[in-house]
Motif scaffolding. Sequence first.
Motif, PDB file in Angstrom:
ATOM      1  N   LEU A   1      35.003  52.416  28.753  1.00  0.00           N
ATOM      2  CA  LEU A   1      35.532  52.255  27.641  1.00  0.00           C
ATOM      3  C   LEU A   1      34.600  51.713  26.518  1.00  0.00           C
ATOM      4  O   LEU A   1      34.786  52.138  25.311  1.00  0.00           O
ATOM      5  N   ALA A   2      33.895  50.706  26.854  1.00  0.00           N
ATOM      6  CA  ALA A   2      32.927  49.968  25.962  1.00  0.00           C
ATOM      7  C   ALA A   2      31.978  51.162  25.531  1.00  0.00           C
ATOM      8  O   ALA A   2      31.736  51.086  24.259  1.00  0.00           O
ATOM      9  N   THR A   3      31.412  51.834  26.231  1.00  0.00           N
ATOM     10  CA  THR A   3      30.363  52.942  25.904  1.00  0.00           C
ATOM     11  C   THR A   3      30.866  53.954  25.042  1.00  0.00           C
ATOM     12  O   THR A   3      30.653  54.446  24.070  1.00  0.00           O
ATOM     13  N   ALA A   4      32.075  54.644  25.451  1.00  0.00           N
ATOM     14  CA  ALA A   4      32.691  55.540  24.634  1.00  0.00           C
ATOM     15  C   ALA A   4      33.481  54.712  23.210  1.00  0.00           C
ATOM     16  O   ALA A   4      33.284  55.470  22.332  1.00  0.00           O
ATOM     17  N   GLY A   5      33.738  53.766  23.387  1.00  0.00           N
ATOM     18  CA  GLY A   5      34.252  53.199  22.176  1.00  0.00           C
ATOM     19  C   GLY A   5      33.228  52.709  21.249  1.00  0.00           C
ATOM     20  O   GLY A   5      33.378  52.998  19.777  1.00  0.00           O
ATOM     21  N   LEU A   6      32.035  52.371  21.552  1.00  0.00           N
ATOM     22  CA  LEU A   6      31.110  52.213  20.525  1.00  0.00           C
ATOM     23  C   LEU A   6      30.720  53.666  19.947  1.00  0.00           C
ATOM     24  O   LEU A   6      30.501  53.507  18.649  1.00  0.00           O
ATOM     25  N   ARG A   7      30.487  54.755  20.477  1.00  0.00           N
ATOM     26  CA  ARG A   7      30.294  55.791  19.921  1.00  0.00           C
ATOM     27  C   ARG A   7      31.170  56.371  19.018  1.00  0.00           C
ATOM     28  O   ARG A   7      31.061  56.642  17.855  1.00  0.00           O
ATOM     29  N   VAL A   8      32.590  56.075  19.181  1.00  0.00           N
ATOM     30  CA  VAL A   8      33.753  56.523  18.234  1.00  0.00           C
ATOM     31  C   VAL A   8      33.484  55.425  16.948  1.00  0.00           C
ATOM     32  O   VAL A   8      33.666  55.916  15.841  1.00  0.00           O
ATOM     33  N   LEU A   9      33.111  53.975  17.313  1.00  0.00           N
ATOM     34  CA  LEU A   9      33.105  53.313  16.099  1.00  0.00           C
ATOM     35  C   LEU A   9      32.004  53.715  15.147  1.00  0.00           C
ATOM     36  O   LEU A   9      32.082  53.532  14.110  1.00  0.00           O
ATOM     37  N   ALA A  10      31.014  54.259  15.954  1.00  0.00           N
ATOM     38  CA  ALA A  10      29.966  54.409  14.966  1.00  0.00           C
ATOM     39  C   ALA A  10      29.972  55.682  14.188  1.00  0.00           C
ATOM     40  O   ALA A  10      29.554  55.748  12.880  1.00  0.00           O
ATOM     41  N   THR A  11      30.974  56.461  14.491  1.00  0.00           N
ATOM     42  CA  THR A  11      31.498  57.735  13.459  1.00  0.00           C
ATOM     43  C   THR A  11      32.599  57.060  12.627  1.00  0.00           C
ATOM     44  O   THR A  11      32.186  57.030  11.320  1.00  0.00           O
ATOM     45  N   GLN A  12      33.458  56.479  13.140  1.00  0.00           N
ATOM     46  CA  GLN A  12      34.678  55.985  12.371  1.00  0.00           C
ATOM     47  C   GLN A  12      34.409  54.868  11.151  1.00  0.00           C
ATOM     48  O   GLN A  12      34.774  54.962  10.202  1.00  0.00           O
ATOM     49  N   ALA A  13      33.269  54.030  11.378  1.00  0.00           N
ATOM     50  CA  ALA A  13      33.110  52.736  10.692  1.00  0.00           C
ATOM     51  C   ALA A  13      31.816  53.149   9.770  1.00  0.00           C
ATOM     52  O   ALA A  13      31.461  52.296   9.073  1.00  0.00           O
ATOM     53  N   SER A  14      31.154  54.280   9.989  1.00  0.00           N
ATOM     54  CA  SER A  14      30.265  54.565   9.124  1.00  0.00           C
ATOM     55  C   SER A  14      30.144  54.334   7.576  1.00  0.00           C
ATOM     56  O   SER A  14      29.284  54.190   7.014  1.00  0.00           O
ATOM     57  N   PRO A  15      31.488  54.705   7.105  1.00  0.00           N
ATOM     58  CA  PRO A  15      31.519  54.507   5.640  1.00  0.00           C
ATOM     59  C   PRO A  15      31.631  52.986   5.321  1.00  0.00           C
ATOM     60  O   PRO A  15      30.901  52.574   4.136  1.00  0.00           O
ATOM     61  N   LEU A  16      31.805  52.068   6.416  1.00  0.00           N
ATOM     62  CA  LEU A  16      31.892  50.835   6.166  1.00  0.00           C
ATOM     63  C   LEU A  16      30.416  50.261   6.150  1.00  0.00           C
ATOM     64  O   LEU A  16      29.946  49.294   5.322  1.00  0.00           O
ATOM     65  N   VAL A  17      29.740  50.593   7.512  1.00  0.00           N
ATOM     66  CA  VAL A  17      28.591  49.936   7.789  1.00  0.00           C
ATOM     67  C   VAL A  17      27.590  51.093   8.172  1.00  0.00           C
ATOM     68  O   VAL A  17      27.162  51.325   9.616  1.00  0.00           O
ATOM     69  N   PRO A  18      27.268  51.742   7.138  1.00  0.00           N
ATOM     70  CA  PRO A  18      26.586  53.125   7.410  1.00  0.00           C
ATOM     71  C   PRO A  18      25.044  52.727   8.328  1.00  0.00           C
ATOM     72  O   PRO A  18      24.774  53.643   9.055  1.00  0.00           O
TER      73      PRO A  18
END
Length: 506
Positions: A460-477
């Motif tokens: 979950l942690a490793t999959a979650g980080l990768r999804v976060l990298a996409t979804q949060a990119s407008p905030l913290v590019p």
Amino acid sequence: MTTEPRRFLVTATPPTTNGDLHVGHLSGPYLGADVFSRAQRMAGHTALYASGGDDHQTYVVTTAQRLGVDPVELAARCNDEITGTLELADVAIDAFTRPDDAYREEIREFFAELYRAGRLVPRTWTFPYCAETGRYLLEAFATGFCPECLAGTCGAICENCGHPNDAGSLLFPESTGAGEGSAKEPREVEILVLPLEEYRERFTEFYRRRRSTMRPHVLRFVDEMLSRPLPDFPVSYPADWGIPVGIEGFEGQVINVWAEMLPGLRHMAEAARAHRTPETPAGVWDKGSGFELVQFLGYDNTFYFSFVHLGLAFAHGGLIEPTAIVTNEFYHLDGAKFSTSRRHLIWARDLVGKYGPDNVRFHLALGNPEHQPADFTEAGFLETVRTRLHEPLRRITAELAAYTGRPVAAAPGTEALLDRYRDRMRRAYTLETFSMRLAAETTANLLVLLAARASDDPGLATAGLRVLATQASPLVPGLASTIEDRYTDAAPGCVPDLSDLIAVTL
């Protein structure tokens, strides 16, 4: 679910070039427009993001006078500083222009056309005149009290309530830069005005149709303005700083800088089009272009965008009208409004230079003054970023370090959980429900969840980080790009090396 691609023309109010951007500026239109534009491109839409230096504000003159410098030189220097600060903060603006001769001629012709069409009309206006300064009391050249909310204010607009004023309605007007109690005399001047009341029915119908894409404070302000006769708006006024009107009979007058801003933004939008999508035909601000106009601004500028610019668009007849007006409230510093003129501020470049753009962007999004004022303190900034970004990230990466280079399986239900995050982020980025606060809060919550589960569920942690990298990119590019690069470099299905994700240590 697929959606039809949309085309957005995104603007942030041109900043006055009497100083660099402070943290209050950055937290408002400039970051908001950047996050929105990045999110739309991520979703497969087109977004052009435009702004530019607002050199013709009278505040440039009063600041230059206080600093003992030439206003032209001050504006040029501040344009350079502002563009540098935007770049430092990772604000990916497509065009940040500054006035030149071509720009000024374009603005003059815009208003000359309206005058020839009878859309601008002459009115006799009474201005207080100060012999000591040789200026008519208008804009930054006047101070007094707001006739609506009674707060202290300068001429033209009240920063507190957003209501307009003029030389006749400003209470107890005084001349900026003159001695206390300096003599003033009323002088009548024939100026050009836009009669806003003539467009009452169109304003009413427009806001009836657009209620879902306007923030509540904008709608409340519109209702307040429409509860009484709308004022004539001075399109020209007697001053020597700005773009000369160039119409016979109005010598010695310049175009009101807030009227100038509408065709000015159209000019900036064309520069953004040429930069990002040169294959797109010119005329992105023209009616029928297929672009939706989304305008980011501080609440204190609401009158100009919600009535003056819209009224000018009605008068012109060939321009697109805003799909959304996205305002922010004031960001305070230690309980008082950020202010360049009063030097009550933290420069954005100093904060970003010290702590890095991602940390600053994350905090400004998380505590953004979307619907009510917010307060900034450096101690609060450090605490928020440490506890809601750095600590959970470090816990996640520490737990995953033992699995570096090894495959980990995601437990049943992992994708369903991450879909909830995706859906909530999609809602935060969608125009009709846009909220940087929601996007940052949801991302912070996911980080805490992943940190809590990392030891028991590394999948979950490793999959979650990768999804976060996409979804949060407008905030913290920057952070998002670093995480994505680590996953790209790792063997398929394996945990990447996630050490040292955060470049700046608090």
